[in-house]
Enzyme design. Structure first.
Site, PDB file in Angstrom:
ATOM      1  N   ASP A 187      21.596  -0.696  -3.522  1.00 58.73           N
ATOM      2  CA  ASP A 187      19.971  -0.200  -3.758  1.00 58.73           C
ATOM      3  C   ASP A 187      19.946  -0.295  -4.865  1.00 58.73           C
ATOM      4  O   ASP A 187      20.038  -0.797  -6.066  1.00 58.73           O
ATOM      5  CB  ASP A 187      19.371   1.688  -3.944  1.00 58.73           C
ATOM      6  CG  ASP A 187      19.668   2.032  -2.566  1.00 58.73           C
ATOM      7  OD1 ASP A 187      20.773   1.723  -1.598  1.00 58.73           O
ATOM      8  OD2 ASP A 187      19.691   2.797  -1.266  1.00 58.73           O
ATOM      9  N   HIS A 249      13.726   1.827   3.151  1.00 57.05           N
ATOM     10  CA  HIS A 249      12.799   1.574   2.641  1.00 57.05           C
ATOM     11  C   HIS A 249      12.220   0.433   2.513  1.00 57.05           C
ATOM     12  O   HIS A 249      10.991  -0.447   2.323  1.00 57.05           O
ATOM     13  CB  HIS A 249      13.338   1.644   0.768  1.00 57.05           C
ATOM     14  CG  HIS A 249      12.699   3.296  -0.031  1.00 57.05           C
ATOM     15  ND1 HIS A 249      11.887   3.431   0.272  1.00 57.05           N
ATOM     16  CD2 HIS A 249      13.551   4.277   0.428  1.00 57.05           C
ATOM     17  CE1 HIS A 249      12.119   4.769  -0.832  1.00 57.05           C
ATOM     18  NE2 HIS A 249      12.655   5.296   0.378  1.00 57.05           N
ATOM     19  N   HIS A 300      22.837   0.614   6.043  1.00 57.87           N
ATOM     20  CA  HIS A 300      22.352   1.030   4.684  1.00 57.87           C
ATOM     21  C   HIS A 300      22.471   2.461   4.590  1.00 57.87           C
ATOM     22  O   HIS A 300      23.116   2.713   3.949  1.00 57.87           O
ATOM     23  CB  HIS A 300      21.010   1.391   5.017  1.00 57.87           C
ATOM     24  CG  HIS A 300      20.378   1.819   3.433  1.00 57.87           C
ATOM     25  ND1 HIS A 300      20.286   1.176   2.544  1.00 57.87           N
ATOM     26  CD2 HIS A 300      19.265   2.513   4.048  1.00 57.87           C
ATOM     27  CE1 HIS A 300      19.597   1.742   1.515  1.00 57.87           C
ATOM     28  NE2 HIS A 300      19.109   2.802   3.225  1.00 57.87           N
ATOM     29  N   ASP A 712     -18.400  13.965  -7.824  1.00 63.53           N
ATOM     30  CA  ASP A 712     -19.131  13.251  -7.825  1.00 63.53           C
ATOM     31  C   ASP A 712     -19.956  12.887  -8.962  1.00 63.53           C
ATOM     32  O   ASP A 712     -21.322  13.114  -9.377  1.00 63.53           O
ATOM     33  CB  ASP A 712     -20.568  12.887  -7.057  1.00 63.53           C
ATOM     34  CG  ASP A 712     -21.310  11.337  -6.956  1.00 63.53           C
ATOM     35  OD1 ASP A 712     -20.843  10.371  -7.642  1.00 63.53           O
ATOM     36  OD2 ASP A 712     -22.367  11.614  -6.149  1.00 63.53           O
ATOM     37  N   ASP A 716     -23.997   9.437  -7.906  1.00 62.50           N
ATOM     38  CA  ASP A 716     -24.044   7.945  -7.570  1.00 62.50           C
ATOM     39  C   ASP A 716     -24.108   8.542  -5.504  1.00 62.50           C
ATOM     40  O   ASP A 716     -23.833   7.021  -5.006  1.00 62.50           O
ATOM     41  CB  ASP A 716     -23.619   6.665  -7.610  1.00 62.50           C
ATOM     42  CG  ASP A 716     -22.261   6.887  -8.015  1.00 62.50           C
ATOM     43  OD1 ASP A 716     -21.513   7.898  -7.550  1.00 62.50           O
ATOM     44  OD2 ASP A 716     -21.980   5.520  -8.006  1.00 62.50           O
TER      45      ASP A 716
END
Length: 751
Positions: A187, A249, A300, A712, A716
């Protein structure tokens, strides 16, 4: 182990005036002093080793807990796909792109990169195809200088890599007769410095220096794009001498959590989605295994008792875009009677209207309940006499991260008329028995790949579910020996697990783990290593450690630094589960004294967190003791606190946000298509309601609306997600004090 310098000094020796002044100590006294020094040293080193080991256990336990969280998050994505038809035009459409294989014809043509122009202002590296040695050297030098390759070149590189990988078999066979040695690396996880150091020590890939890189090139590290581009470039340059296996991965769903998706989108804002789509296709085309001289198998993760190399060599690997996505299989194929069809109608009716937490928990079990029921099913299975074949199939079905909950075979030898194997299918609060059909071909192929990518070796015999990671299997010495003997092999090389020395031998030397990312958990936490194999096929290990500071640290300082980092992560975990822990502590404290025994404290932590850690050993670092020797359990949380207080947020909602902060960040990054950091309030409300329903968390809709309004800040109608995440970040109070003190010192020095 470390580096040091010796300095020669001249001293003036004064001649003693009397013979008594030069009288040497008695031999008995010298021996006693030597014994005391040796005893102290052994005690000191033993304590240091103990600290090093529990630090390592903390790091690994938290890492594997994160992988379990990722499996749960992929379940949430599936839930969204199955239950949501529209989310303001953003949610399911993009999630469908991420989870379901969608072939974009544009990406299979050269126009995917030819239509992109390179501006004159671009100062990064320029390469041409087909690649030459000068091109790979250009990439190496550019990445050392922190330069980024233009999106056009990245797309063209991926396009050419995809064409090449389509021609490669699932299992690549190599021979040492054509070269002196083959180098096998584990890895890398986006550690560019480790890759460059390997090339510096061992030589650049070439016909004379062939390499096998055994998966997990990306995620976690900050240079995953550069690492994988270099590996693909050398693969195109030397296709017969550069070999890449797929890791767990190399998976677009894993990339959502562990950083690769975010890194690509940050570096390539304009063409990031096209690049990610091509990466998804390329990752699915990577070979699954490599065999050297028909004697050494390189995969792996590992194997299971169901691993079949002949089947692996014949499957269509590109169809498995993600090992976290279980192949879709209609439950209508299983004849489970009218009760199941009724339950299916009930669930479809419920999904069309808002659910309460209670109704959701009845129809969609939480992971803990599903795990409990799986355990019950396995216990029942163990009570009956089963053949080896039935136990093998049980292991195979349970060892996979996305296998439907608790579908496991049971045997009934007492009744001749009853089939040997039946399925236990959960329906509401009961189990329905149905005949066990042979799994579809797609499902068998998927399980083969999952076991190859996710499994880990263990010293115990047999094959069992990998419950610690949540996916794959634990395989024992008998399983590895059986597969090696069956195929005439003598050695299995795998990666997938970080090792302190960079490598580890197990199963009587027949299984080797190799890990090439040094400093994986923390600076100085582990070495990296690679293997060289010659014609005699005797592995030789080469270790290294990339660091600019570790060499200047003593062993004690390195252990202390890693230990501090591990304990910080563990305290954050405690804080994120505060309400659960407090509820459990109070059950052992009916008089509300604020104290429990050490044994009760350790029992609560393990039952809630399930990290399998030596809690009694860690106790001095986590809590305070009362004068009577009991544990003041509230002191678990006194060193950490929230990043920024939001008074409108209820404690229950706040803790949920703390705990699932990473999952929520992933979801918001999916919704935020343009990566502006802003999402609408309505998107926030809708997504959080889905997420809370999926987790079975009872949070009032009014609380979610109040939270949306409170964050917020400029009113907006949009939420700045960066500020939102900062509000729900665990902060260590000691760090704040140290930061304030350093600021005071700097100000005083300046004035």
């Amino acid at each position: 182990m470390g580096c040091g310098t010796s300095v020669a000094t001249e001293t003036q020796v004064k001649k003693p005036e009397t013979e008594e002044a030069v009288k040497s100590p008695s031999p008995a006294l010298t021996l006693k002093a030597a014994v005391l020094i040796q005893r102290w040293y052994r005690h000191y080193m033993a304590r240091l080793e103990m600290r090093r080991r529990y630090t390592w256990n903390i790091f690994q336990s938290i890492e594997y807990a994160g992988e379990q969280d990722q499996l749960q998050l992929s379940s949430f994505f599936t839930y969204m796909l199955d239950n949501v038809t529209q989310l303001n035009g953003n949610g399911p459409d993009l999630i469908s792109q991420l989870l379901d294989p969608v072939i974009d014809p544009w990406l299979d043509r050269e126009t995917c990169y030819k239509t992109i122009s390179i501006p004159e202002s671009y100062t990064g590296p320029h390469i041409s195809f087909p690649l030459s040695v000068s091109d790979t050297n250009t990439l190496l030098n550019a990445f050392k200088e922190q330069q980024i390759l233009h999106a056009r070149y990245v797309l063209q590189l991926l396009y050419e890599t995809k064409k090449l990988l389509k021609q490669m078999p699932n299992i690549v066979h190599l021979s040492t007769s054509y070269t002196k040695e083959i180098t096998v690396c584990g890895d890398l996880h986006g550690r560019l410095d480790d890759l460059l150091l390997i090339f510096y020590k061992n030589g650049l890939p070439s016909a004379e220096t062939p390499y096998v890189f055994n998966g997990d090139f990306v995620d976690r590290g900050k240079k995953s794009v550069e690492v994988v581009i270099l590996l693909f470039a050398y693969l195109l340059l030397y296709p017969d001498h550069m070999h890449l296996n797929r890791g767990n991965h190399e998976d677009h769903i894993m990339n959502l959590r562990y950083g690769f998706t975010k890194e690509v989108m940050q570096k390539y804002k304009t063409h990031g989605h096209e690049i990610l789509q091509l990466f998804k296709d390329v990752f699915s085309l990577l070979p699954i295994a490599t065999v050297i001289d028909a004697k050494i198998l390189i995969v792996h993760g590992g194997i299971s008792d169901q691993t079949d190399l002949e089947l692996l060599s014949s499957i269509e690997r590109h169809k498995v875009k993600s090992a976290l996505r279980f192949p879709r299989r209609s439950l209508e194929q299983l004849d489970i009677g009218q009760s199941h069809r009724l339950g299916k109608r009930m669930r479809s009716t419920d999904s069309s209207r808002p659910r309460s937490s209670h109704s959701y928990n009845e129809n969609h079990r939480t992971p803990s309940l599903r795990k409990r029921r799986c355990r019950l099913s396995r216990q029942n299975s163990g009570d009956s006499t089963s053949s080896s074949s039935s136990s093998s199939s049980s292991c195979s079905s349970l060892c996979s991260p996305r296998t439907p909950s608790c579908i496991s075979p049971r045997t009934y030898p007492s009744s001749p008329s009853t089939p040997y194997n039946v399925l236990q299918v959960p329906f509401l609060d009961s189990l329905s028995s149905v005949p066990l059909p042979s799994p579809p071909q797609q499902e068998r192929e998927w399980k083969q790949i999952v076991d190859i990518l996710w499994s880990d070796p263990r010293t115990q015999e047999g094959c069992s579910p990998n419950t610690f990671r949540g996916g794959g299997c634990y395989f024992g010495p008998d399983i590895s020996q059986r597969l090696l003997h069956q195929h005439g092999l003598q050695l299995l090389i795998r990666s997938h697990e970080c090792k302190q020395e960079g490598y580890e031998l197990c199963h009587d030397g027949h299984v080797i783990t190799i890990f090439s990312a040094s400093n994986y958990y923390e600076e100085g936490s582990n070495r990296g290593a690679y293997i060289k194999l010659g014609k005699e096929l005797v592995p030789r290990f080469y270790q290294y450690q990339v660091s600019r500071t570790t060499r200047r640290l003593t062993l004690t300082q390195r252990v202390r630094a890693a230990e501090g980092s591990a304990l910080r992560s563990l305290k954050e975990k405690l804080f994120a589960h505060r309400s659960e822990l407090m509820t459990s502590f109070q059950q052992y404290d009916p008089k509300e004294t604020g104290c429990v025994s050490v044994g009760e404290w350790a029992k609560v932590l393990e039952s809630v967190l399930r990290l399998d850690l030596p809690w009694r050993t860690l106790r001095p670092h986590l809590v305070h003791l009362a004068p009577d020797g009991s544990v003041e359990y509230q002191s678990c949380f006194e060193d950490v606190g929230p990043g920024a207080a939001l008074p409108q947020v209820s404690p229950n909602l706040a803790e949920t946000l703390f705990r699932y902060r990473t999952d929520i960040e992933i979801i918001f990054n999916i919704i935020d298509k343009d990566h502006s950091g802003l999402i609408s309030i309505e998107e926030f409300r809708h997504t959080w309601r889905l997420f809370s329903a999926h987790l079975g968390v009872a949070i009032d809709d009014g609380a979610i609306d109040e939270l949306a309004r409170s964050i917020d800040f400029n009113k907006d109608g949009s939420i700045d997600f960066t500020e939102f995440l900062e509000a729900f970040r665990v902060v260590h109070k000691l760090d704040i004090k140290e930061h304030q003190l350093s600021e005071k010192m700097a100000k005083k020095k300046y004035t």
